[in-house]
Structure formats: C-alpha cells, structure tokens
Design an enzyme around this catalytic site. Structure first.
Site, PDB file in Angstrom:
ATOM      1  N   GLY A  10       0.834  38.676 -42.579  1.00  0.00           N
ATOM      2  CA  GLY A  10       0.849  39.601 -41.451  1.00  0.00           C
ATOM      3  C   GLY A  10       0.944  41.049 -41.897  1.00  0.00           C
ATOM      4  O   GLY A  10       0.944  41.369 -43.092  1.00  0.00           O
ATOM      5  N   PHE A  11       1.042  41.916 -40.909  1.00  0.00           N
ATOM      6  CA  PHE A  11       1.075  43.362 -41.130  1.00  0.00           C
ATOM      7  C   PHE A  11       2.217  43.754 -42.066  1.00  0.00           C
ATOM      8  O   PHE A  11       2.000  44.296 -43.165  1.00  0.00           O
ATOM      9  CB  PHE A  11       1.176  44.045 -39.768  1.00  0.00           C
ATOM     10  N   ILE A  12       3.442  43.482 -41.679  1.00  0.00           N
ATOM     11  CA  ILE A  12       4.587  43.852 -42.513  1.00  0.00           C
ATOM     12  C   ILE A  12       4.632  42.988 -43.761  1.00  0.00           C
ATOM     13  O   ILE A  12       4.902  43.471 -44.871  1.00  0.00           O
ATOM     14  CB  ILE A  12       5.900  43.740 -41.718  1.00  0.00           C
ATOM     15  N   TYR A 152      10.206  37.433 -25.425  1.00  0.00           N
ATOM     16  CA  TYR A 152      10.209  37.848 -26.822  1.00  0.00           C
ATOM     17  C   TYR A 152      11.579  38.399 -27.213  1.00  0.00           C
ATOM     18  O   TYR A 152      12.144  38.015 -28.247  1.00  0.00           O
ATOM     19  CB  TYR A 152       9.132  38.895 -27.067  1.00  0.00           C
ATOM     20  N   LYS A 156      14.244  36.724 -29.995  1.00  0.00           N
ATOM     21  CA  LYS A 156      14.759  37.406 -31.180  1.00  0.00           C
ATOM     22  C   LYS A 156      16.296  37.432 -31.186  1.00  0.00           C
ATOM     23  O   LYS A 156      16.932  37.270 -32.239  1.00  0.00           O
ATOM     24  CB  LYS A 156      14.185  38.814 -31.260  1.00  0.00           C
TER      25      LYS A 156
END
Length: 321
Positions: A10-12, A152, A156
């Site tokens: 993914g991005f991170i 979401y 989390k």
C-alpha cells in the site's frame, strides 16, 4: 530485525519498506492486493524490492490466522507492523460489514497468530478518525475517543482496544499510532489531494463537501514513516500516539495550495457535507515527542509542492481518476 509488515504494497507500506530495507532490516511483506484501488499500482510500488535479499513478499489476507502464524514462524519474525486495513470513512459507511471484518476480525487474527508464534512486538496503524468530533482540541491521546462517526473510526478504535487486551493478557509491547491524513507520492487515488490534483490538471471540476471550512491535519508520508520507525525502536508497554503534521488547514486553504502549485484555478462543484466526516482534526504531538522523539519536518506547503512535482513526472502517464 525481521519485521512482518501487513499492507506492505500500500501507500504507506511501500514507503516504509524502502526505509526499513535501507536500514538493514529484513521485511516480510504481506498484502492481499485487494481491489479497493488498482492492484497494479500496488505491484508497481513494490517492484524495486522483489529481488532484494532482505525482502520477501507473501500474498495473503490478514484474516487468515493460520497463514499469519506460519509466516511469523517460518521467517522468525520478531516485530509486526500492522498497516493492512479496509480504509476510508465514506467507503465504510457504504460497506460497514467489510470494513469491520477486515479491520477488527483481521486484527484479532493477527494478534492470535502472534500469540501462538510467541511474537510480542506490535506497531498498529490507527487513525485520527477515532476522535470523532471531540471538543478537546488539539486531540490528545487521553481523550476517551468513544464517539466514532463512521464504521471505519469504530473499527480502528476497536483494533486499539484489542491490542490493549493482548498487552494486558500476554505482555505484548504495543504502539498504536493514530495517523492524521497521510499524503505524498503514491497516495491512494481516491484520497483528496491525489484526486483534486488529477482532476485539476485534467481541467475537470473537483467536488467539495460542506462549505470548505472543515480542517485537517495533513501529514507528509515521510514524516509518517519516521514516526513508525521511531515507534519500532521505542516499543515497550502500551502506547497510544498521535502521528500528525505540523499544523491543520481548512479544505478551502488546501485547494488554494494545490491551485498555486499546479498554476491553475479549480472549478469547484459544491455538495452537502457527507455523513461520517469530522469537522476537524488537530494533533497534539507532545506525547509522541516525549515518548519516541517524533517531530514532523515537512510543512503542508512544501509537501504539496513535492507531491505535485512527483505527480507531473510520474503519474501523468497513468489513468486519471
């Protein structure tokens, strides 16, 4: 150090992989290459690592506890960085069951796999969305965070609580990092900065929700990666830590910065505010500074400039979303 990194493509995850490998760590990257956005972009992001001696890619799902336990044992991992998630506030409103299954059930499967494999070190990616519309600004980690505005956000916060349970019962060393709107090269295409840039450069209108007054604390991806690495090296006990940028700005100000960097005025399509969106996010970073020495170094203006430069060089040959 041998690190199991979930959400590695993914991005991170792809930015973090580069830094960890450069520092000499062994990275076991796990990703299921789901279709939340184009899997080809994820494969492209990790292509430079595939042939490196200290990198292994495992294709799999974090809900597969047996696979996770096998990977942890086979590669003798000593630390886990858990980035894999079904992301997005608005997406979770439309698909709450999937969001909760991946983010809560998946985290539980990972924790159980760690327990049976005797791996006790975890850095967990959480989110500023857990604060909801908190009246305590800037957001501090001792906020109860019991008013989530979306599935979401709830998922989390639930993952944080699960991690705390395993810290209490089994002695896990855990750092839950509450990320504040991460952006930068390879940002997911549906996220605001990436989407606004793409549409502005293509001469298409951008859609803004609300009246432009909502504020966000934007964090350049390199600062986020620094925070994760600092957390890895300071694991001990249980920590909740904000990993944010230098300051918060309004949506209208953000669009103006993008306009300046691109050199073009935006055509704006105003729409009503969306359910689940918080009015503002603002990070109190004092605890992260004291606990792991985290100090962001990239301002939003500098970061937007870097992103636009990257986008013009790399992404204009890709489909505009």
């Amino acid at each position: 150090m041998t690190i199991l990194l979930t959400g590695a493509a993914g991005f991170i995850g792809s930015h973090l992989t580069r830094q960890l490998l450069a520092a000499g760590h062994v990275v076991i990257g796990l990703d299921n290459f789901d279709d939340q956005y184009d899997p080809a972009l994820k494969r492209q992001a990790i292509r430079p690592f595939i042939r490196l001696a200290n990198y292994r890619l495992v294709t799999g799902d974090i809900r597969d506890q047996a696979l996770l336990a096998e990977v942890l044992s086979q590669y003798r991992c000593d630390t886990v960085v858990h980035l894999a998630a079904r992301t997005g506030v608005r997406a979770s409103v439309h698909e709450p069951a999937l969001c909760i299954d991946v983010n809560v059930t998946g985290t539980l499967a990972l924790l159980e796999a760690m327990r049976v494999s005797n791996v006790r070190r975890l850095v967990l990616a959480s989110s500023s969305s857990v604060y909801g519309n908190s009246s305590f600004v800037p957001f501090r980690e001792d906020d109860e965070a019991n008013g989530p505005l979306s599935p979401y956000a709830m998922s989390k916060r639930s993952a944080e609580l699960l991690a705390h349970t395993y810290h209490h019962l089994y002695g896990f060393d855990v750092a839950c990092l509450r990320f504040f709107t991460v952006y930068g090269p390879r940002q997911r295409p549906e996220m605001a900065i990436s989407k606004f840039t793409a549409r502005l450069l293509d001469g298409k209108p951008i859609t803004l929700y609300g009246d432009g007054s909502t504020t966000r604390n934007y964090t350049y991806v390199q600062d986020t990666v620094t925070g994760i690495i600092q957390a890895i090296h300071h694991l001990g006990g249980f920590d909740l830590l904000n990993i944010g940028g230098m300051a918060s700005i309004s949506l209208s100000e953000l669009v103006h910065l993008i306009e300046q960097a691109v050199g073009q005025r935006a055509i704006i399509n105003w729409q009503p505010a969306q359910p689940g969106d918080a009015q503002s996010t603002c990070a109190d970073l004092r605890q992260a500074q004291a606990r792991i020495g985290y100090y962001p170094s990239v301002s939003i203006k500098e970061g937007i400039g870097r992103f636009i430069n990257w986008y013009k060089k790399q992404a204009l040959n890709q489909p505009i979303v």
